[in-house]
Design a protein around this motif. Structure first.
Motif, PDB file in Angstrom:
ATOM      1  N   LEU A   1      48.314 104.678   7.550  1.00 12.12           N
ATOM      2  CA  LEU A   1      47.736 106.023   7.607  1.00 12.12           C
ATOM      3  C   LEU A   1      46.383 106.013   8.296  1.00 12.12           C
ATOM      4  CD1 LEU A   1      48.780 107.199   4.040  1.00 12.12           C
ATOM      5  CD2 LEU A   1      49.542 108.212   6.195  1.00 12.12           C
ATOM      6  N   VAL A   2      45.564 104.996   8.013  1.00 12.78           N
ATOM      7  CA  VAL A   2      44.266 104.880   8.678  1.00 12.78           C
ATOM      8  C   VAL A   2      44.455 104.754  10.187  1.00 12.78           C
ATOM      9  CG1 VAL A   2      42.280 103.354   9.014  1.00 12.78           C
ATOM     10  CG2 VAL A   2      42.995 103.970   6.705  1.00 12.78           C
ATOM     11  N   GLU A   3      45.534 104.061  10.593  1.00 12.62           N
ATOM     12  CA  GLU A   3      45.832 103.885  12.023  1.00 12.62           C
ATOM     13  C   GLU A   3      46.445 105.133  12.657  1.00 12.62           C
ATOM     14  OE1 GLU A   3      48.405 100.528  12.093  1.00 12.62           O
ATOM     15  OE2 GLU A   3      46.880  99.143  11.332  1.00 12.62           O
ATOM     16  N   GLY A   4      46.670 106.162  11.834  1.00 17.67           N
ATOM     17  CA  GLY A   4      47.247 107.388  12.362  1.00 17.67           C
ATOM     18  C   GLY A   4      48.757 107.353  12.470  1.00 17.67           C
TER      19      GLY A   4
ATOM     20  N   TYR B   1      59.761 107.376   5.028  1.00 16.19           N
ATOM     21  CA  TYR B   1      60.753 106.528   4.356  1.00 16.19           C
ATOM     22  C   TYR B   1      60.117 105.424   3.501  1.00 16.19           C
ATOM     23  CZ  TYR B   1      63.559 109.006   7.758  1.00 16.19           C
ATOM     24  OH  TYR B   1      64.108 109.996   8.524  1.00 16.19           O
ATOM     25  N   LEU B   2      58.794 105.394   3.445  1.00 17.24           N
ATOM     26  CA  LEU B   2      58.085 104.560   2.483  1.00 17.24           C
ATOM     27  C   LEU B   2      57.499 105.424   1.369  1.00 17.24           C
ATOM     28  CD1 LEU B   2      56.097 102.136   4.846  1.00 17.24           C
ATOM     29  CD2 LEU B   2      58.302 101.739   3.724  1.00 17.24           C
ATOM     30  N   LEU B   3      57.229 106.678   1.713  1.00 17.86           N
ATOM     31  CA  LEU B   3      56.658 107.643   0.779  1.00 17.86           C
ATOM     32  C   LEU B   3      57.683 108.718   0.456  1.00 17.86           C
ATOM     33  CD1 LEU B   3      53.174 108.174   2.470  1.00 17.86           C
ATOM     34  CD2 LEU B   3      53.643 106.859   0.399  1.00 17.86           C
ATOM     35  N   PRO B   4      57.579 109.341  -0.737  1.00 15.64           N
ATOM     36  CA  PRO B   4      58.480 110.449  -1.047  1.00 15.64           C
ATOM     37  C   PRO B   4      58.291 111.607  -0.078  1.00 15.64           C
ATOM     38  CG  PRO B   4      56.806 110.164  -2.761  1.00 15.64           C
ATOM     39  CD  PRO B   4      56.679 109.010  -1.840  1.00 15.64           C
ATOM     40  N   GLU B   5      59.381 112.288   0.207  1.00 16.56           N
ATOM     41  CA  GLU B   5      59.376 113.348   1.220  1.00 16.56           C
ATOM     42  C   GLU B   5      58.361 114.433   0.896  1.00 16.56           C
ATOM     43  OE1 GLU B   5      60.418 114.873   4.826  1.00 16.56           O
ATOM     44  OE2 GLU B   5      61.086 112.984   3.930  1.00 16.56           O
ATOM     45  N   GLY B   6      58.171 114.694  -0.396  1.00 21.77           N
ATOM     46  CA  GLY B   6      57.255 115.755  -0.790  1.00 21.77           C
ATOM     47  C   GLY B   6      55.835 115.550  -0.320  1.00 21.77           C
ATOM     48  N   LEU B   7      55.442 114.313  -0.038  1.00 20.11           N
ATOM     49  CA  LEU B   7      54.078 114.044   0.407  1.00 20.11           C
ATOM     50  C   LEU B   7      53.854 114.449   1.861  1.00 20.11           C
ATOM     51  CD1 LEU B   7      54.061 112.480  -2.269  1.00 20.11           C
ATOM     52  CD2 LEU B   7      52.649 110.754  -1.160  1.00 20.11           C
ATOM     53  N   PHE B   8      54.945 114.663   2.598  1.00 20.25           N
ATOM     54  CA  PHE B   8      54.813 115.073   3.989  1.00 20.25           C
ATOM     55  C   PHE B   8      54.871 116.594   4.138  1.00 20.25           C
ATOM     56  CE2 PHE B   8      56.522 110.746   4.158  1.00 20.25           C
ATOM     57  CZ  PHE B   8      55.618 110.145   5.020  1.00 20.25           C
ATOM     58  N   ASP B   9      55.245 117.290   3.068  1.00 20.64           N
ATOM     59  CA  ASP B   9      55.356 118.743   3.148  1.00 20.64           C
ATOM     60  C   ASP B   9      53.991 119.414   3.274  1.00 20.64           C
ATOM     61  OD1 ASP B   9      58.078 118.473   2.941  1.00 20.64           O
ATOM     62  OD2 ASP B   9      58.151 118.849   0.777  1.00 20.64           O
ATOM     63  N   ASP B  10      52.973 118.791   2.705  1.00 23.20           N
ATOM     64  CA  ASP B  10      51.611 119.321   2.766  1.00 23.20           C
ATOM     65  C   ASP B  10      50.735 118.268   3.433  1.00 23.20           C
ATOM     66  OD1 ASP B  10      49.043 120.188   2.419  1.00 23.20           O
ATOM     67  OD2 ASP B  10      49.185 120.492   0.256  1.00 23.20           O
ATOM     68  N   PRO B  11      50.308 118.473   4.671  1.00 16.28           N
ATOM     69  CA  PRO B  11      49.513 117.482   5.392  1.00 16.28           C
ATOM     70  C   PRO B  11      48.238 117.072   4.651  1.00 16.28           C
ATOM     71  CG  PRO B  11      50.222 119.226   6.878  1.00 16.28           C
ATOM     72  CD  PRO B  11      50.579 119.668   5.486  1.00 16.28           C
ATOM     73  N   GLY B  12      47.729 117.951   3.806  1.00 19.18           N
ATOM     74  CA  GLY B  12      46.502 117.638   3.102  1.00 19.18           C
ATOM     75  C   GLY B  12      46.648 116.574   2.039  1.00 19.18           C
ATOM     76  N   LEU B  13      47.862 116.324   1.563  1.00 23.21           N
ATOM     77  CA  LEU B  13      48.060 115.354   0.501  1.00 23.21           C
ATOM     78  C   LEU B  13      47.681 113.942   0.920  1.00 23.21           C
ATOM     79  CD1 LEU B  13      51.457 116.577  -1.012  1.00 23.21           C
ATOM     80  CD2 LEU B  13      49.194 116.746  -2.055  1.00 23.21           C
ATOM     81  N   LEU B  14      47.915 113.606   2.185  1.00 23.21           N
ATOM     82  CA  LEU B  14      47.630 112.264   2.667  1.00 23.21           C
ATOM     83  C   LEU B  14      46.270 112.169   3.362  1.00 23.21           C
ATOM     84  CD1 LEU B  14      51.168 111.325   3.999  1.00 23.21           C
ATOM     85  CD2 LEU B  14      50.087 110.566   1.879  1.00 23.21           C
ATOM     86  N   ALA B  15      45.510 113.235   3.318  1.00 22.35           N
ATOM     87  CA  ALA B  15      44.200 113.270   3.970  1.00 22.35           C
ATOM     88  C   ALA B  15      43.241 112.182   3.490  1.00 22.35           C
ATOM     89  CB  ALA B  15      43.555 114.651   3.781  1.00 22.35           C
ATOM     90  N   PRO B  16      43.278 111.755   2.218  1.00 19.42           N
ATOM     91  CA  PRO B  16      42.322 110.714   1.785  1.00 19.42           C
ATOM     92  C   PRO B  16      42.433 109.413   2.563  1.00 19.42           C
ATOM     93  CG  PRO B  16      43.382 111.748  -0.112  1.00 19.42           C
ATOM     94  CD  PRO B  16      44.101 112.250   1.101  1.00 19.42           C
ATOM     95  N   TYR B  17      43.578 109.189   3.208  1.00 20.83           N
ATOM     96  CA  TYR B  17      43.793 107.910   3.898  1.00 20.83           C
ATOM     97  C   TYR B  17      43.694 108.032   5.417  1.00 20.83           C
ATOM     98  CZ  TYR B  17      45.908 107.460  -0.693  1.00 20.83           C
ATOM     99  OH  TYR B  17      46.143 107.491  -2.052  1.00 20.83           O
TER     100      TYR B  17
ATOM    101  N   ALA C   1      40.171  96.936  -7.726  1.00 14.30           N
ATOM    102  CA  ALA C   1      39.187  97.820  -7.108  1.00 14.30           C
ATOM    103  C   ALA C   1      39.550  99.284  -7.370  1.00 14.30           C
ATOM    104  CB  ALA C   1      39.140  97.557  -5.610  1.00 14.30           C
ATOM    105  N   PRO C   2      38.565 100.178  -7.350  1.00 14.03           N
ATOM    106  CA  PRO C   2      38.841 101.603  -7.570  1.00 14.03           C
ATOM    107  C   PRO C   2      39.772 102.152  -6.495  1.00 14.03           C
ATOM    108  CG  PRO C   2      36.486 101.152  -7.719  1.00 14.03           C
ATOM    109  CD  PRO C   2      37.126  99.908  -7.183  1.00 14.03           C
ATOM    110  N   PRO C   3      40.568 103.163  -6.819  1.00 15.90           N
ATOM    111  CA  PRO C   3      41.466 103.775  -5.832  1.00 15.90           C
ATOM    112  C   PRO C   3      40.697 104.422  -4.694  1.00 15.90           C
ATOM    113  CG  PRO C   3      42.027 104.437  -8.081  1.00 15.90           C
ATOM    114  CD  PRO C   3      40.706 103.756  -8.159  1.00 15.90           C
ATOM    115  N   MET C   4      41.333 104.514  -3.525  1.00  9.70           N
ATOM    116  CA  MET C   4      40.730 105.183  -2.385  1.00  9.70           C
ATOM    117  C   MET C   4      40.762 106.695  -2.588  1.00  9.70           C
ATOM    118  SD  MET C   4      41.763 104.948   1.675  1.00  9.70           S
ATOM    119  CE  MET C   4      41.347 103.206   1.736  1.00  9.70           C
ATOM    120  N   ALA C   5      41.884 107.213  -3.097  1.00  6.55           N
ATOM    121  CA  ALA C   5      42.013 108.649  -3.351  1.00  6.55           C
ATOM    122  C   ALA C   5      41.418 108.988  -4.714  1.00  6.55           C
ATOM    123  CB  ALA C   5      43.477 109.065  -3.290  1.00  6.55           C
ATOM    124  N   SER C   6      40.901 110.189  -4.837  1.00  2.00           N
ATOM    125  CA  SER C   6      40.335 110.632  -6.112  1.00  2.00           C
ATOM    126  C   SER C   6      41.440 110.897  -7.129  1.00  2.00           C
ATOM    127  CB  SER C   6      39.524 111.911  -5.896  1.00  2.00           C
ATOM    128  OG  SER C   6      40.401 112.999  -5.604  1.00  2.00           O
ATOM    129  N   ALA C   7      41.045 111.097  -8.368  1.00  2.00           N
ATOM    130  CA  ALA C   7      42.010 111.415  -9.410  1.00  2.00           C
ATOM    131  C   ALA C   7      42.763 112.701  -9.083  1.00  2.00           C
ATOM    132  CB  ALA C   7      41.298 111.543 -10.756  1.00  2.00           C
TER     133      ALA C   7
END
Length: 215
Positions: free
Chosen positions: A189-192, A197-213, A50-56
Motif C-alpha cells: 500500500l505504501v508503494e501505491g 485478493y489479500l484483503l476482504p473486498e469490503g475494504l476496497f469499497d471505500d478508498p478512505g479505509l486504506l488511507a492510513p497506509y 510495536a503499536p499499529p500504524m492505523a488508529s483504533a
C-alpha cells in the motif's frame, strides 16, 4: 463450575493492521470446528509488539467493512475502550463476568501459544477460558516443557468436550493457514500497489479505509 451445553464464545485477538483474508479464513474455520460464535477483538496497545500504524478508529472501520454480510464472525471493541496495555487475562475475566457459565475459548496460533509463559498472568487464563490452538493440518505443535506440564491433563480431542465446562481445557484446531502478511500488505500500500485478493473486498469499497497506509 456446573456442566453446560451453551454454544461457546471464542475470542480471536490481534492488531488487525489491517485485517486480511488470513485472519478471516482462520477465524471462520475455527468457528465451524467449534460451532461457536467468534468475536474478533482488536488490541489497543499490544504488550508484545510495536503499536499499529492505523488508529483504533480506523482499524474498527476496516473490521466493520470486512465483516459485512455474515453473522458467524462479530466484532468486540472492548480492548480499545480501556487505557493501557491490552492484557488477555483482563479481557477474559471481564467476559467471564458477563457470560456466566458459557464456555469461553481463546483462539491463539501455535507459535504464539508456545510463548504463553511470557504472557501476563498466563496460568490464570485456564481458570477463565479454554484455549484453542490454531495449528496446521497434520502438524503437531511443539511446546516448551513448562507449558507441556500445565496442559498435560487439559487436552481434549473433540470440540464437544468444551461444552461441558466453561474453562480449563486445551484443544488443537487444524485450520488451513493463508500465508498472508500484514507487514507485506502495508508495504504494498505504501508503494501505491493494490493488494486485492489479500484483503476482504469490503475494504476496497471505500478508498478512505486504506488511507492510513498510503503515502
Amino acid at each position: 463450575m456446573p456442566q453446560t451445553t451453551i454454544k461457546p464464545l471464542a475470542i480471536f485477538g490481534g492488531t488487525f493492521d489491517p485485517v486480511h483474508l488470513g485472519h478471516l479464513s482462520v477465524a471462520w474455520e475455527a468457528s465451524e470446528l467449534l460451532d461457536a460464535e467468534v468475536r474478533l477483538m482488536p488490541a489497543s496497545v499490544p504488550p508484545h509488539r510495536a503499536p499499529p500504524m492505523a488508529s483504533a478508529v480506523q482499524r474498527v472501520a476496516m473490521l466493520r467493512a470486512a465483516l459485512q454480510g455474515q453473522s458467524r464472525l462479530t466484532l468486540d471493541t472492548r480492548e480499545l475502550e480501556r487505557s493501557g496495555p491490552s492484557y488477555t487475562i483482563d479481557t477474559l475475566i471481564e467476559l467471564r463476568a458477563e457470560q456466566g457459565e458459557r464456555p469461553l475459548v481463546l483462539l491463539i496460533g501455535a507459535d504464539a501459544f508456545a510463548g504463553l509463559p511470557g504472557w501476563h498472568r498466563w496460568r490464570e487464563l485456564f481458570e477463565v477460558a479454554h484455549i484453542g490452538v490454531l495449528s496446521r493440518p497434520g502438524v503437531e505443535a511443539g511446546f516448551p516443557d513448562e507449558l507441556q506440564q500445565v496442559v498435560a491433563n487439559r487436552r481434549v480431542q473433540h470440540a464437544a468436550a468444551l461444552r461441558h465446562t466453561g474453562a480449563g481445557k486445551l484443544i488443537e484446531l487444524a485450520v488451513t493457514p493463508l500465508e498472508i502478511s500484514a507487514t507485506r500488505i502495508r508495504e504494498l500500500l505504501v508503494e501505491g500497489r493494490d493488494p486485492r485478493y489479500l484483503l476482504p473486498e469490503g475494504l476496497f469499497d471505500d478508498p478512505g479505509l486504506l488511507a492510513p497506509y498510503r503515502r
